[in-house]
Design a protein around this motif. Structure first.
Motif, PDB file in Angstrom:
ATOM      1  N   UNK A 156       0.849  -1.194   0.000  1.00  0.00           N
ATOM      2  CA  UNK A 156       0.000   0.000   0.000  1.00  0.00           C
ATOM      3  C   UNK A 156       0.883   1.241   0.000  1.00  0.00           C
ATOM      4  N   UNK A 157       0.366   2.359  -0.491  1.00  0.00           N
ATOM      5  CA  UNK A 157       1.165   3.601  -0.444  1.00  0.00           C
ATOM      6  C   UNK A 157       1.599   3.894   0.987  1.00  0.00           C
ATOM      7  N   UNK A 158       2.830   4.292   1.114  1.00  0.00           N
ATOM      8  CA  UNK A 158       3.408   4.569   2.428  1.00  0.00           C
ATOM      9  C   UNK A 158       2.712   5.764   3.075  1.00  0.00           C
ATOM     10  N   UNK A 159       2.454   5.640   4.353  1.00  0.00           N
ATOM     11  CA  UNK A 159       1.910   6.754   5.127  1.00  0.00           C
ATOM     12  C   UNK A 159       3.079   7.619   5.589  1.00  0.00           C
ATOM     13  N   UNK A 160       2.803   8.712   6.283  1.00  0.00           N
ATOM     14  CA  UNK A 160       3.893   9.615   6.653  1.00  0.00           C
ATOM     15  C   UNK A 160       4.944   8.919   7.522  1.00  0.00           C
ATOM     16  N   UNK A 161       6.143   9.456   7.466  1.00  0.00           N
ATOM     17  CA  UNK A 161       7.311   8.851   8.116  1.00  0.00           C
ATOM     18  C   UNK A 161       7.121   8.681   9.624  1.00  0.00           C
ATOM     19  N   UNK A 162       6.490   9.632  10.270  1.00  0.00           N
ATOM     20  CA  UNK A 162       6.297   9.590  11.722  1.00  0.00           C
ATOM     21  C   UNK A 162       5.451   8.375  12.125  1.00  0.00           C
ATOM     22  N   UNK A 163       4.467   8.024  11.292  1.00  0.00           N
ATOM     23  CA  UNK A 163       3.585   6.901  11.598  1.00  0.00           C
ATOM     24  C   UNK A 163       4.334   5.576  11.627  1.00  0.00           C
ATOM     25  N   UNK A 164       5.311   5.410  10.736  1.00  0.00           N
ATOM     26  CA  UNK A 164       6.022   4.140  10.623  1.00  0.00           C
ATOM     27  C   UNK A 164       7.423   4.192  11.217  1.00  0.00           C
ATOM     28  N   UNK A 165       7.692   5.194  12.045  1.00  0.00           N
ATOM     29  CA  UNK A 165       9.013   5.348  12.639  1.00  0.00           C
ATOM     30  C   UNK A 165       9.238   4.267  13.694  1.00  0.00           C
ATOM     31  N   UNK A 166      10.306   3.509  13.512  1.00  0.00           N
ATOM     32  CA  UNK A 166      10.636   2.403  14.392  1.00  0.00           C
ATOM     33  C   UNK A 166      11.661   2.864  15.423  1.00  0.00           C
ATOM     34  N   UNK A 167      11.406   2.606  16.682  1.00  0.00           N
ATOM     35  CA  UNK A 167      12.293   3.049  17.756  1.00  0.00           C
ATOM     36  C   UNK A 167      13.049   1.854  18.334  1.00  0.00           C
ATOM     37  N   UNK A 168      14.260   1.636  17.847  1.00  0.00           N
ATOM     38  CA  UNK A 168      15.082   0.513  18.294  1.00  0.00           C
ATOM     39  C   UNK A 168      16.201   0.909  19.244  1.00  0.00           C
ATOM     40  N   UNK A 169      16.538   2.190  19.290  1.00  0.00           N
ATOM     41  CA  UNK A 169      17.647   2.653  20.123  1.00  0.00           C
ATOM     42  C   UNK A 169      17.172   3.813  20.997  1.00  0.00           C
ATOM     43  N   UNK A 170      17.903   4.119  22.066  1.00  0.00           N
ATOM     44  CA  UNK A 170      17.528   5.281  22.878  1.00  0.00           C
ATOM     45  C   UNK A 170      17.503   6.572  22.038  1.00  0.00           C
ATOM     46  N   UNK A 171      18.413   6.689  21.072  1.00  0.00           N
ATOM     47  CA  UNK A 171      18.457   7.883  20.226  1.00  0.00           C
ATOM     48  C   UNK A 171      17.197   7.983  19.372  1.00  0.00           C
TER      49      UNK A 171
END
Length: 187
Positions: A156-171
């Motif tokens: 499907x067309x990608x949604x905005x970057x913030x929606x799919x942002x993956x948080x794997x590190x403290x940074x």
């Protein structure tokens, strides 16, 4: 939600969180653990039931361990009530209820372009056998992308970057929340 096909939710929260240095599922969002926030979002998206794949007592635990998200799918899919399953990783705090609904309402298997998770899958015997084979094979394909290719999933067309942002590190966790504050201040 009459007329819509019912679906289950599978929350993948069984990772080791090595890069984060602490259990991602228990990271606080205000006073609430991220795990609880994500389960709540899945119910608000329309999941009839939510199975949490997590290697802790009280949750669905991996049967075949140390094989990544496919281990969680292998253990969790049989626990789901419906044949249509929305699969969500715990470490995407920006994932919206709307994005989850978009995936769940797609026909067939689906994911957002360039992002294997979250995804929607149809729980079938063929899918179960594929996952089992990959996990037990010495040279099994353990990537979710390979699974999506196998199921002929629709990108499907990608949604905005913030929606799919993956948080794997403290940074990444810190960057996400700084961008959230900036986003909400700009509204």
């Amino acid at each position: 939600m009459s007329g819509e096909i019912p679906f289950s939710g599978l929350l993948l929260a069984g990772g080791r969180s090595r890069r984060m240095g602490t259990d991602k599922a228990l990271l606080p969002v205000g006073e609430t653990p991220l795990l609880d926030i994500m389960v709540d979002k899945m119910y608000r998206a329309g999941c009839d039931d939510v199975v949490v794949s997590r290697n802790e007592s009280g949750y669905t635990q991996d049967i075949i361990t140390d094989k990544g998200p496919l281990s969680g799918l292998h253990a969790g899919l049989p626990e789901c009530q419906h044949s249509r399953v929305l699969v969500v990783p715990v470490d995407m705090p920006g994932l919206t209820v709307e994005a989850m609904r978009t995936l769940a309402s797609a026909s067939g298997s689906a994911y957002f372009e360039d992002c294997a998770l979250p995804c929607a899958l149809k729980r079938t015997t063929d899918l179960k056998d594929y996952i089992e084979h990959q996990l037990r094979s010495d040279n099994g394909r353990l990537s979710v992308y390979a699974l999506l290719k196998y199921t002929r999933a629709t990108a499907l067309p990608r949604v905005d970057e913030r929606t799919l942002y993956n948080t794997n590190t403290p940074e990444q966790w810190s960057t996400f929340w700084r961008s959230e504050e900036t986003y909400h201040e700009g509204k």
